[in-house]
Motif scaffolding. Sequence first.
Motif, PDB file in Angstrom:
ATOM      1  N   LYS A  34       0.834  -1.209   0.000  1.00 25.23           N
ATOM      2  CA  LYS A  34       0.000   0.000   0.000  1.00 25.23           C
ATOM      3  C   LYS A  34       0.871   1.262   0.000  1.00 25.23           C
ATOM      4  CE  LYS A  34      -3.794   2.364   2.300  1.00 25.23           C
ATOM      5  NZ  LYS A  34      -4.758   2.361   3.391  1.00 25.23           N
ATOM      6  N   GLY A  43      -4.702  -9.440  -1.727  1.00 26.73           N
ATOM      7  CA  GLY A  43      -4.883  -8.018  -1.401  1.00 26.73           C
ATOM      8  C   GLY A  43      -3.594  -7.281  -1.089  1.00 26.73           C
ATOM      9  N   TYR A  44      -2.449  -7.813  -1.572  1.00 26.17           N
ATOM     10  CA  TYR A  44      -1.155  -7.227  -1.191  1.00 26.17           C
ATOM     11  C   TYR A  44      -0.982  -5.787  -1.679  1.00 26.17           C
ATOM     12  CZ  TYR A  44       0.300  -8.412  -5.962  1.00 26.17           C
ATOM     13  OH  TYR A  44       0.385  -8.510  -7.318  1.00 26.17           O
ATOM     14  N   GLN A  85      -2.949  -3.297  -1.563  1.00 28.50           N
ATOM     15  CA  GLN A  85      -3.505  -2.287  -0.660  1.00 28.50           C
ATOM     16  C   GLN A  85      -3.314  -2.670   0.800  1.00 28.50           C
ATOM     17  OE1 GLN A  85      -3.609   0.630  -2.384  1.00 28.50           O
ATOM     18  NE2 GLN A  85      -5.218   1.117  -0.956  1.00 28.50           N
ATOM     19  N   MET A  86      -2.356  -3.533   1.075  1.00 33.78           N
ATOM     20  CA  MET A  86      -2.116  -3.934   2.456  1.00 33.78           C
ATOM     21  C   MET A  86      -0.955  -3.118   3.014  1.00 33.78           C
ATOM     22  SD  MET A  86      -1.914  -7.801   3.842  1.00 33.78           S
ATOM     23  CE  MET A  86      -3.563  -8.254   3.348  1.00 33.78           C
ATOM     24  N   GLU A 109      -0.196  -4.470   8.487  1.00 38.24           N
ATOM     25  CA  GLU A 109      -1.237  -5.492   8.267  1.00 38.24           C
ATOM     26  C   GLU A 109      -0.611  -6.775   7.732  1.00 38.24           C
ATOM     27  OE1 GLU A 109      -5.018  -2.534   7.221  1.00 38.24           O
ATOM     28  OE2 GLU A 109      -3.717  -3.234   5.616  1.00 38.24           O
ATOM     29  N   LEU A 136      -0.274 -10.830   9.398  1.00 36.48           N
ATOM     30  CA  LEU A 136      -0.509 -12.130   8.752  1.00 36.48           C
ATOM     31  C   LEU A 136       0.724 -13.025   8.876  1.00 36.48           C
ATOM     32  CD1 LEU A 136      -2.399 -11.310   5.411  1.00 36.48           C
ATOM     33  CD2 LEU A 136      -3.331 -12.359   7.459  1.00 36.48           C
TER      34      LEU A 136
END
Lengths: 294, 422
Positions: free
Chosen positions: B193, B248-249, B251-252, B256, B260
Motif C-alpha cells: 500500500k 490483497g497485497y 492495498q495492504m 497489516e 498475517l
Amino acid sequence: MDKVLRDKKAIAIFVVPALLIYLVMFLLPILVTTYLSFFNWRGWGEMKFVGLDNYLQLLFRDTGFWQNVGNTLVLFVFLIVVQIPLGFLFALLLNHYTRGLRFFKTVYFVPMMISAVAMSILWNKVYEPNYGILNQLFQALGLENWEQLWLSDPQMALYAVCFSVAWQGIGFHFILLYSGLKGIPEQYYEAATIDGASGLKATWHITLPLIRDVLKVCVVMAAIGALKVFDQVFVMTGGGPINSTMTVAIQMYQEAFSKMQYGYGSTIAIFLLVECLVIAWMLNTLLSREKIEY
Amino acid sequence: MKRKLTRYLAPASLILASLLLLGCGPDANVKKDVELSILTPFDANIIGPESIDAFQIAADQLGYKIKLENINGDTYKTRIKVNLSGNELPDLFFTWGDSDAMPFITAKAVLPLTEAIKSSGFQFSPSYVTPFTDGNLYTAPYTANDTFVVYYNKAIFQKIGKEPPKTWDEFIEVIKAVQGLKDGTYALGIGEKEKWQGDLLYNQLVLREDPQAFQKAMNGEMKFTDAPFVEASKKVQQLVKMGAFQKGYLQMTPSEMNELFFAGKIAMHAIGTWNFNPAIEKLGADLGYFTFPQSKPDGSYMDATTSMFGSIPNGMMVAGKTKFPAEAVKFAVAYSKVVNDLKVKKGQPGWIVTDAKADTPPHPAYQQYLDDTPKFTMTQPWWFGVVDAAVGLPMRDLSQLHYSGTITTEKYVEELQKILKP
C-alpha cells in the motif's frame, strides 16, 4: 434596535472581528496560494518565478492529473446519485412511519457524528480481503464468487471507496430533507388526496417541488464534498492501487507535502478552488427556479 | 532605629551583590534550565523500546529536561517537512538518511554535530561518520544500518519439507510447495500500500543481477533498460503471475502484512532487518532467516546487499534555531551512545565501540544474521534514499504498477529510465 442598526460604529464592532477572521483564515491563504502557484519552490530556499508554467504543466503535460479529475468526477456523480436519493427515501419513510422515529433518526445520523478517519479505518477492515467482514459474509452465504479484492483491484477500488464515502454522507442529506418535509403543511396532502393524488403522485407533484430549495442545497453540498474529498480516500487507499482512487485533492497533498513541490501543489489547490466555484455556480444556475407557492 | 536598619540592610546588600556578581559574570556558574523538544516516528514494537528509553537516560545523564513526541511514520514524514518550511523544527528530530536528510542540510536548518562527536571521545565505526561534502556530520545514528533479509516461518517450512532456498529456482520451488498446501497459507508477504516494500525487493533483485548496475545507470554508463533491470523485472513478473503474494497485497499496509506473517499465514517475508525485533517477539522459535537467494548460477554477488543508507546515516538531527545549540548537539551524541550500548546489551550490532556486553545470547535467527553480516563486502543504499523525493515518488508509483502485473517488463524499464534519467 433601529438605533443600533443606524450606528455605524456599533455595526463595525460586530462585523470587524468576523471580517478579520474571514480575511486571515480564508482570503489571505487563497492569495498566498495564488502567489505561490507562480513559483517553483521546495518549501525552503530560493523561490524561482516560473510564470504560468505550473498551470501549463498541470493542464497539458501532467497525464496523471486528468485521470485524477476523472476519478473525482466519478465520485461526484456517485455521491449525487446515491446520497441524495437514499437520504430522500429515508426522510420520506420516517415522515410517513413515525414508529421508532428517534431510533432511526439516530441510526441514519450516527455515521455523520463519527470522524471520517475512524470511519475509513472501519471500512478498510470491512473490505479487507483475508478477514474482512464483507468477504467473510459472502463465504458464509456460499457466495464465494462474489468475493472481491475490494480495495486492491484497480477496477474495483474506486467504486468501493465511492460507496463508503457516500454511505457516510447519507445521514446529512437525510436530516436536511427530513426538515424540509416537516415544513410542508399537511393540508396540501389532504387536498391532494381529495383530488385523487396520493402516494407517488403526491410525492412527485407536492413534496419534490416544495423541497426543491433543500434539494438544491443537498446537491451543491454533495458536489463540493465530492470535489474536495480527501480524508476518507487518503486513509482508505492513499490514492492507490496504481492511482486508481487518486483524487485532485490527494494529488495536491502529495505534490506539496510528499514531493515538496509547494508551487505545483499550490497550482492544484487553485484549480480545485476554481473548479468548486464554477461547479457550485453552474448547479445554482441550473437548479434555480421561481419559488413555488400553493 | 538606624542600627536596626543597618542590621537588616547589610546582609541584604551582600546577598544582592553576590547574586549580581553570579548573574553578570562571564562564566556564571548557574546551570541553565535546559528543556529540549524531540520529535520522532519511533514505534517501540518495531525498533525496540530501548531506542525510545535512551532519550530519558541521556537526558538524566546530562541533567536536561526533554519533551518527547513520537508519532506515526507517515504522519511524521509530512509534519517534519511542514516544520521545515515553517522554520518550526523541534530542537531534535529524526531523519532517514541520504536524500531524506538533504533538505534539512541544504536549507541550512540543522547544526553540524562534527565537533560534538569529535569532543565526545566516542569511537564511531567509520561508515557512520563519513563527512558530508561540506566536511560536516549532521546525524547522530540511532541504529545499525539495516540490510535486506528474508524472514521465514520454520513451522511452515517443516510442513512442506523444504530448507531455506539458496538459489532463485529453489526459492520458486518453495513458493510452489507452500501453494501446494492449499490451506490458505501464502508463500510470500508484501505490504505494497505504501509502495516501498516492492521497491526494496526489486532493488535487491537488481543487485543480485549486478551490484554495480544502479550506480552505472545513474552515472550514464548503463541504462535502466539493460539486462540486470530487465532480468530483475522478469522475476517480479514471475512472482506476480504465479500468485506468490498474499491476497490483497497491493492495498495492504506493512503492519497489516506483518500481522498475517506473525499469525503464521505467510511463509516468507523479504524486508529490512528492523523487522527482527517484532518477528522474534511474535514468532519466537518459529522464526528463521536466510540471505536473499542468488540469481547467478555461479553464486556470484552474494557478498553484496542493499541497505538503508549510504553516506548519511538515519538518526537524530539538531535544529539550527534551537535555544540550546551546545546542549542539543551534546544530547544528540549522548543519545547515540546510550542507544548503542542498550542495543549491544540486547545482542544487536552497535556503531560505537563500547564495553557493553550482551545480557543474553541473541535469537538463533538473529545470531545467524550477525554471523553473515561480515560476509557482505558491498552494501548499496536503497534507491529511494539516494534520489530526490520528487523523483523517488513517481518511481514508487511505477513500482506499484509493476507489482500489479498490468505493465510489461519492456514498458516498466522504459518508464524507469524516463523517471530516473530523463
